[in-house]
Design a protein around this motif. Structure first.
Motif, short mmCIF file in Angstrom:
data_model
loop_
_atom_site.label_atom_id
_atom_site.label_comp_id
_atom_site.label_asym_id
_atom_site.label_seq_id
_atom_site.Cartn_x
_atom_site.Cartn_y
_atom_site.Cartn_z
N MET A 199 0.84 -1.18 0.00
CA MET A 199 0.00 0.00 0.00
C MET A 199 0.88 1.24 0.00
N ALA A 200 0.50 2.23 -0.78
CA ALA A 200 1.24 3.49 -0.89
C ALA A 200 0.41 4.61 -0.29
N THR A 201 1.09 5.67 0.08
CA THR A 201 0.39 6.82 0.68
C THR A 201 1.09 8.11 0.31
N THR A 239 -4.40 6.82 0.56
CA THR A 239 -3.74 5.52 0.58
C THR A 239 -4.34 4.70 -0.56
N PHE A 240 -3.52 3.86 -1.18
CA PHE A 240 -3.95 3.12 -2.35
C PHE A 240 -2.92 2.05 -2.66
N THR A 241 -3.33 1.08 -3.47
CA THR A 241 -2.43 0.04 -3.93
C THR A 241 -2.23 0.22 -5.43
N PRO A 242 -1.01 0.51 -5.87
CA PRO A 242 -0.77 0.66 -7.30
C PRO A 242 -1.12 -0.63 -8.06
N ASP A 243 -1.66 -0.47 -9.24
CA ASP A 243 -2.08 -1.60 -10.07
C ASP A 243 -1.48 -1.42 -11.46
N GLY A 244 -0.37 -2.11 -11.70
CA GLY A 244 0.27 -2.04 -13.01
C GLY A 244 1.32 -0.95 -13.14
N ILE A 245 1.54 -0.19 -12.07
CA ILE A 245 2.60 0.82 -12.06
C ILE A 245 3.35 0.72 -10.72
N ALA A 246 4.51 1.32 -10.68
CA ALA A 246 5.32 1.30 -9.46
C ALA A 246 4.72 2.21 -8.40
N ASP A 247 5.03 1.91 -7.14
CA ASP A 247 4.54 2.73 -6.03
C ASP A 247 4.88 4.20 -6.24
#
Length: 138
Positions: A1-3, A106-114
């Motif tokens: 997870m990224a923020t 906050t989110f989870t990258p999908d198909g790209i880097a954090d």
């Protein structure tokens, strides 16, 4: 997870800022790249149209008028992330005539880097807060 979080200090009292941005349907009032917002499901869903015609559908998750904050999730959008949750909050600055606005996500990258996803949303938040400053300028 990224923020990521973007913040801005404004020479405006927090109640005035919240009056402008505190409604879940008020993005078109201060965010020029979102000219249209339509509420549904009793005000808990907003359908946004950006200036390029893209559609973003978001759900209001929490709202606290007294604390001047709300959180929302994305149900549908052209962003390469999943599990997106964002919060916008208006705080009293130590100088009572000023405010601080924080916009975080906050989110989870999908198909790209954090770092790419973080840069995308940090730019959206920073540009949005700059637009807020221009809207509130005397």
């Amino acid at each position: 997870m990224a923020t990521t979080t973007a913040s801005i200090r404004l020479p405006v009292p927090p109640d005035r800022v919240w009056q402008l941005i505190g409604g879940f349907d008020t993005l078109p009032d201060w965010l020029p790249y979102i000219p249209t917002s339509e509420l549904g499901e009793g005000g808990r869903i907003r359908r946004l149209t950006n200036d390029e015609g893209g559609v973003i559908v978001e759900r209001l998750e929490t709202f606290d008028d007294k604390a001047r904050t709300y959180s929302y999730s994305i149900l549908r959008a052209p962003f390469p992330v999943t599990g997106y949750l964002s919060t916008i909050a208006v705080h009293q600055d130590p100088d009572a005539a000023w405010s601080r606005v924080d916009w975080s996500g906050t989110f989870t990258p999908d198909g790209i880097a954090d770092d790419e996803a973080i840069a995308l949303f940090h730019t959206i938040y920073s540009d949005g807060l700059a637009a807020l400053r221009r809207t509130l300028a005397p």
